[in-house]
Structures are given as structure tokens and as C-alpha cells.
Design a protein around this motif. Structure first.
Motif, PDB file in Angstrom:
ATOM      1  N   SER A  84       0.866  -6.594  11.213  1.00 10.65           N
ATOM      2  CA  SER A  84       1.744  -6.187  10.113  1.00 10.65           C
ATOM      3  C   SER A  84       2.827  -7.225   9.821  1.00 10.65           C
ATOM      4  N   ASN A 101       4.525 -10.930   8.742  1.00 12.58           N
ATOM      5  CA  ASN A 101       4.285 -11.899   7.674  1.00 12.58           C
ATOM      6  C   ASN A 101       3.677 -13.173   8.252  1.00 12.58           C
ATOM      7  N   LYS A 128      -4.697 -12.503   9.928  1.00 14.32           N
ATOM      8  CA  LYS A 128      -5.296 -11.195  10.191  1.00 14.32           C
ATOM      9  C   LYS A 128      -6.748 -11.308  10.646  1.00 14.32           C
ATOM     10  N   THR A 130      -8.122  -7.241   5.575  1.00  9.10           N
ATOM     11  CA  THR A 130      -7.518  -7.139   4.236  1.00  9.10           C
ATOM     12  C   THR A 130      -6.644  -5.892   4.114  1.00  9.10           C
ATOM     13  N   ALA A 131      -6.229  -5.338   5.229  1.00  8.94           N
ATOM     14  CA  ALA A 131      -5.493  -4.067   5.218  1.00  8.94           C
ATOM     15  C   ALA A 131      -4.088  -4.259   4.653  1.00  8.94           C
ATOM     16  N   SER A 132      -3.686  -3.300   3.810  1.00  8.70           N
ATOM     17  CA  SER A 132      -2.328  -3.288   3.271  1.00  8.70           C
ATOM     18  C   SER A 132      -1.365  -2.750   4.323  1.00  8.70           C
ATOM     19  N   VAL A 133      -0.071  -2.815   4.001  1.00  7.44           N
ATOM     20  CA  VAL A 133       0.928  -2.285   4.920  1.00  7.44           C
ATOM     21  C   VAL A 133       0.715  -0.795   5.147  1.00  7.44           C
ATOM     22  N   ASP A 134       0.399  -0.059   4.060  1.00 10.23           N
ATOM     23  CA  ASP A 134       0.156   1.376   4.193  1.00 10.23           C
ATOM     24  C   ASP A 134      -1.056   1.649   5.075  1.00 10.23           C
ATOM     25  N   LYS A 135      -2.104   0.839   4.908  1.00 10.00           N
ATOM     26  CA  LYS A 135      -3.310   1.039   5.716  1.00 10.00           C
ATOM     27  C   LYS A 135      -3.030   0.733   7.180  1.00 10.00           C
ATOM     28  N   LEU A 136      -2.252  -0.311   7.438  1.00  9.67           N
ATOM     29  CA  LEU A 136      -1.887  -0.630   8.819  1.00  9.67           C
ATOM     30  C   LEU A 136      -1.080   0.502   9.443  1.00  9.67           C
ATOM     31  N   THR A 137      -0.233   1.130   8.621  1.00  2.00           N
ATOM     32  CA  THR A 137       0.534   2.272   9.105  1.00  2.00           C
ATOM     33  C   THR A 137      -0.399   3.423   9.473  1.00  2.00           C
TER      34      THR A 137
END
Length: 555
Positions: A99, A101, A105, A458-465
Motif C-alpha cells: 500500500s 507509494n 507491487k 493492480t490493486a487499488s487502495v480500497d482493494k488493498l484495504t
């Protein structure tokens, strides 16, 4: 009398010697076997008791072996869970790193993939004697999640034997499930509820209707300023009183022509007195209307006093009222209002909604102009609303309404009532009027997230959460499962110790019943051996007495 046909002394000596030999044989047998009761003829009652207890002791020996087997199986599963917990903690660390910067990934995903493979390996390898409690297939015929370890044996007063066992519910710590309709802790998301059961997004808000109360005398109050030549407008006063919404009463006096020389001035003066409770205005025809600031059937404006006092023969007027005190009280037109009501787009249907431990039904709702709030329904909430016996099942629309009401209350969504309308879920605002509104959006049903299919490439921040929450939930479940197995393992160890002590106690009790006292038996042996020798000599002497008869016939 001496007789050659019967030697009484010899017979007596023979009987005594035979008795001594019998006792000597018995004593020698006790010494050689160590048992005073070796056969039923020795003592039928004690022999029966000892035989039964020896049999029970052999059964307890088997119980001890079974406990050892059970302990090994439990320990295997326990170690598998501990190893899984370590990997999940590593996985959580990798997801946290992903997650950040500037993190590669792809490289992180390579490490995560290895951890996922290791989780599968641990689950499939945690096998002892063909038993694997972590990787199962619940769809196989005869599968039973309840595992049993034989822990003891009881015999009641009637001689009936029963076996005791330690029962272990393995369903709470299954990591992988080969069934397509069930899932373990690690392979969540492949099964579960997807039915929203009558809930649908309401993209256009349902809005209530509302009208405020207004003052009426005919149509409105027509203000007419005096034009009499001898009239002094600056000295004129207006005493006015009215009640808004039946609770807010205003009574004041306006003095001077500047206060109400025109309709606009009168409107401004009234507004300066009533503040936020209502508003005075002038309509297109020049008539004055006083309107309540509220809406609904309790919204009213009642003018109770409108008295002009001035000099000259004529004063200004509000149409419909006299210029003297105690004027007629007008009747206002009450307002009207309705509440926003929405019946969720479809009926509940006949299908029972069943939420498992990973399932959630979520939606966003805004009510009565308040900010939208996210609402989540899971198995625990269903059970809390309907009782734990519900087991996550919502059987009908009425139950679903109860669950949704519980969800709204739990998530702080106020001013809303949930019931049913012809088999569909209905939401009604508790606020009436044009501010009454209901807006529902983002309705979704989730089945949970599989730990083994997470991909951060390619996971977004929401997906990582979402991934982190899934791993944290799995850690919690595995920790709980390991605690359960640890407690079972401790109990098995205690039972093994107890069974061993029971076997020793039974051996001791049987020994007290049937074992010979070697000190006593050795003393008896020596006494009987002496007695045997004396008996032989006595028999020899008795037999010699018959020989003496021959001497009587010698020449």
C-alpha cells in the motif's frame, strides 16, 4: 484289639498325611504363581471381581492408546494452525508494504504468491494416521465435522459398559474445503449468499410532500392606511397578536407611521417580531399573508388581535377586523404534510436468505437531508435481530424488515421505520414534509475474500484495504481455532494422566484381592514340610505295628 484286616492307626496317619500333602500342594501353587486366588474354585466371588476388573483394565489400556492417537491428531492440527498463523502475519506485512507509494507491487505479489502456496501446503500436509482436520471436503458422503477421541470407560451397577469421548467441532478451524458449496477460512468467497432479498438501489430519492399553515381572512389581510384629514399617522399605534403552530404566541405594539404606513413597512415590522417562527409577506394583489415556518397538520397561524388606535375620526384597518379591541379571531388554514415512503423495488420472494460467516449485505442510505451512511448486514447482526437460533437465516419479508431496522439502528440511521408492504420491504421516514426524503444506493451482497486469490499487482487502495481486512479476519479465526485445539490438547493430556492412575489403582485393588502374601506362604510351606515328614514317619510306625503280629506265630 490287634487286627490284620484293619489298621486304624495306619489309616488315621494316611488321612493326615494326605491332608498335609493337599495343603502343601496349595501353598506351593500360591508360591509358584504368586496368587492366592488363581481359579474360580479358590474363591468364586473374588475371582469373578478380579477377572472383571482385569478385563476393564485391559480396556483402559486401549483407551490410553486411543488418547495417545487423539492427542497426536489434535497436535498435528494445532501445529498446522500455528504455522498458518505465522504465514498470515507475514502476508499481512506484505499487503501493508504494497500500500506504500513507489512500491513494486509485482515483486510484492511474487512473495505473496509463495506465501499462498505455503498456506495450501500446510493445510494439506497436516495429516496424522489419515486424519486431516484442516483440509476437508464437506460434500463427501458421510463427512462429519464432529471428531471424537475415546477418553474413558464406565461400568454401572448393572454391569453395563459405556465409553466416554471428547467431542471436537472441527468446522471452526477448517482452512480449505473441497466442496463447491462450503468454504474454509482461507478459501472464502467461493460460496455464500448473493441475494439482496428485495433491496434495490433507489437512485431517485423518495420525497415527502409538505405545506405550511397560512393566515387567512377571506384570502389574506388587506391593509388600508387612513386618509382622514384630521388623522395623525405618526401618533397611530397598532396592537397586534397572533399564535403560530398553536404554541408560539406573539403580542406587540407598533407605533408611528413609519412602522406600518405602507403594507411593505407593516410586513417588515411583523417579521422583525416573529423571527424564525414564520414569515410575513405581501402577495401580488397587495394583501398580507403570514406563513408558518413549519409544515404539516400542526402548522397554523391564528391572528387573535389587530387593534388600531390613533387621532381623528378614522384609523387604518386590516380587512376583516374592526378598529376596536377584542376583534374577531380568524381561523387559519392548517398546513399538510406526508412522509417519504419507498417500497423496495421488488418483493422478498420465497427464497430464504442465509448468511454465512463471510457474507455481508451492504447499502448506503441518506434520510431526511442527512449525510449518507453505509449500512452493513452480516450473520452476527441477523442473529442479534432474530435470535441466535436463526443461524444467519432470514426466512421472510417480516424477518428481513426486522433485520434492516436493526441494521439502521446499529449504524446510527435515525428517523426511519421499516415494515412490509404486500410482501416487499418498505421504508418510511418519520419526518413529514418536503424535507422528508429517502435515498438508497450501492446495494451489494459480498461473499467474502479468499486469502488464496489475492493479487496486489493492480490493486487499488480500497482493494488493498479489503485484502487487509480479510487477512485480519482470518488471523482472528485461526487464533481462535488454535486456542480451542490447545484447550482440547490440554484436556487430553489430563485424561491420559487420569487413565494411567486409574489403571494403577485397579491393579492395586486386584492385587489386594487375589495375590498371595509370600511371607505367610513361605512360613506355611516350612510348617507343612515338617508336618509332611512327621506324617510319613507316623504312617511308617503305624504300618510296622501290623508286622508285630507275625512274632506271635514264631516257634
Amino acid at each position: 484289639m490287634t487286627s490284620v484286616n484293619f489298621n486304624n492307626a495306619a489309616v488315621s496317619a494316611l488321612r493326615n498325611l494326605q491332608s498335609t500333602n493337599t495343603q502343601l500342594d496349595a501353598t506351593q501353587n500360591r508360591i509358584s504363581t504368586g496368587l492366592k486366588i488363581g481359579e474360580a474354585k479358590d474363591n468364586a466371588a473374588y475371582w469373578s471381581i478380579s477377572t472383571t476388573m482385569k478385563s476393564d483394565n485391559k480396556a483402559l489400556s486401549t483407551v490410553s492408546d486411543a488418547l495417545g492417537l487423539g492427542a497426536a491428531t489434535v497436535d498435528t492440527a494445532y501445529q498446522g494452525l500455528n504455522a498458518t498463523l505465522d504465514i498470515l502475519n507475514d502476508l499481512k506485512s506484505k499487503l501493508t508494504a504494497a500500500s506504500g507509494n513507489g512500491v513494486d507491487k509485482g515483486a510484492v505479489q511474487s512473495e505473496i504468491a509463495q506465501l499462498q502456496s505455503q498456506l495450501k501446503s500446510i493445510a494439506s500436509s497436516a495429516t496424522f494416521s489419515g486424519e486431516n482436520w484442516l483440509s476437508v471436503n464437506t460434500s463427501v458422503t458421510g463427512y462429519n465435522a464432529t471428531k471424537s477421541v475415546v477418553s474413558g470407560m464406565n461400568r454401572d451397577t448393572s454391569g453395563n459398559v459405556t465409553l466416554n469421548s471428547i467431542s471436537i467441532d472441527s468446522s471452526s478451524f477448517v482452512l480449505l474445503d473441497g466442496s463447491t458449496t462450503s468454504e474454509g477460512i482461507l478459501d472464502a468467497g467461493k460460496a455464500g449468499n448473493t441475494l439482496s432479498g428485495g433491496l434495490a438501489a433507489l437512485t431517485t430519492p423518495a420525497v415527502g410532500a409538505g405545506a405550511p399553515g397560512t393566515s387567512t381572512q377571506g384570502t389574506a389581510y388587506l391593509y388600508t392606511a387612513s386618509t382622514s384629514g384630521d388623522y395623525n399617522a405618526a401618533a397611530e399605534t397598532l396592537q397586534i397578536g397572533f399564535t403560530i403552530d398553536g404554541t408560539k404566541t406573539f403580542s406587540f405594539t407598533l407605533t408611528g407611521a413609519s412602522k406600518f404606513s405602507t403594507a411593505d413597512a407593516l410586513v417588515a415590522s411583523i417579521n422583525g417580531q416573529i423571527g424564525s417562527a414564520g414569515v410575513a409577506s405581501k402577495d401580488g394583489s397587495g394583501q398580507i399573508v403570514i406563513t408558518s415556518a413549519s409544515e404539516g397538520t400542526t402548522s397554523t397561524v391564528d391572528l387573535t388581535t389587530a387593534t388600531f388606535v390613533g387621532t381623528g375620526t378614522s384609523v387604518s384597518t386590516l380587512a376583516g377586523f374592526s378598529a376596536t379591541a377584542g376583534a374577531t379571531t380568524e381561523t387559519s388554514a392548517p398546513g399538510s404534510a406526508s412522509a417519504a415512503t419507498t417500497t423496495m423495488a421488488q418483493a422478498f420472494g420465497a427464497t430464504v436468505i442465509t448468511l454465512d460467516s463471510n457474507d455481508t449485505i451492504t447499502f448506503s442510505i441518506s434520510a431526511n437531508g442527512n449525510a449518507a451512511k453505509a449500512v452493513s448486514i452480516d450473520r452476527d447482526l441477523v442473529n442479534a435481530a432474530l435470535g441466535n437460533s436463526a443461524n444467519g437465516k432470514i426466512a421472510n419479508a417480516a424477518d428481513y424488515a426486522t433485520v434492516i431496522q436493526k441494521a439502521l439502528d446499529t449504524n446510527g440511521v435515525a428517523g426511519m421505520k421499516v415494515d412490509t408492504n404486500t410482501g416487499a420491504i418498505r421504508l418510511t421516514s418519520l419526518v413529514a414534509g418536503s424535507k422528508s426524503a429517502i435515498n438508497i444506493s450501492s446495494v451489494a451482497a459480498e461473499k467474502g475474500q479468499s486469502i488464496l486469490t489475492m493479487d496486489v499487482t493492480t490493486a487499488s487502495v480500497d482493494k488493498l484495504t479489503t485484502y487487509l481486512n480479510a487477512v485480519s479476519d482470518a488471523i482472528s479465526k485461526v487464533t481462535s481455532a488454535a486456542s480451542t485445539l490447545g484447550a482440547v490438547s490440554s484436556r487430553i493430556d489430563l485424561q491420559k494422566t487420569f487413565v494411567t492412575k486409574m489403571m494403577d489403582t485397579i491393579d492395586k485393588g486386584v492385587s489386594g484381592l487375589v495375590d498371595a502374601d509370600m511371607n505367610v506362604e513361605s512360613t506355611k510351606l516350612q510348617a507343612l514340610q515338617v508336618k509332611q515328614q512327621l506324617g510319613v514317619q507316623a504312617l511308617s510306625i503305624a504300618n510296622q505295628s501290623a508286622q508285630n503280629v507275625l512274632s506271635l506265630f514264631r516257634s
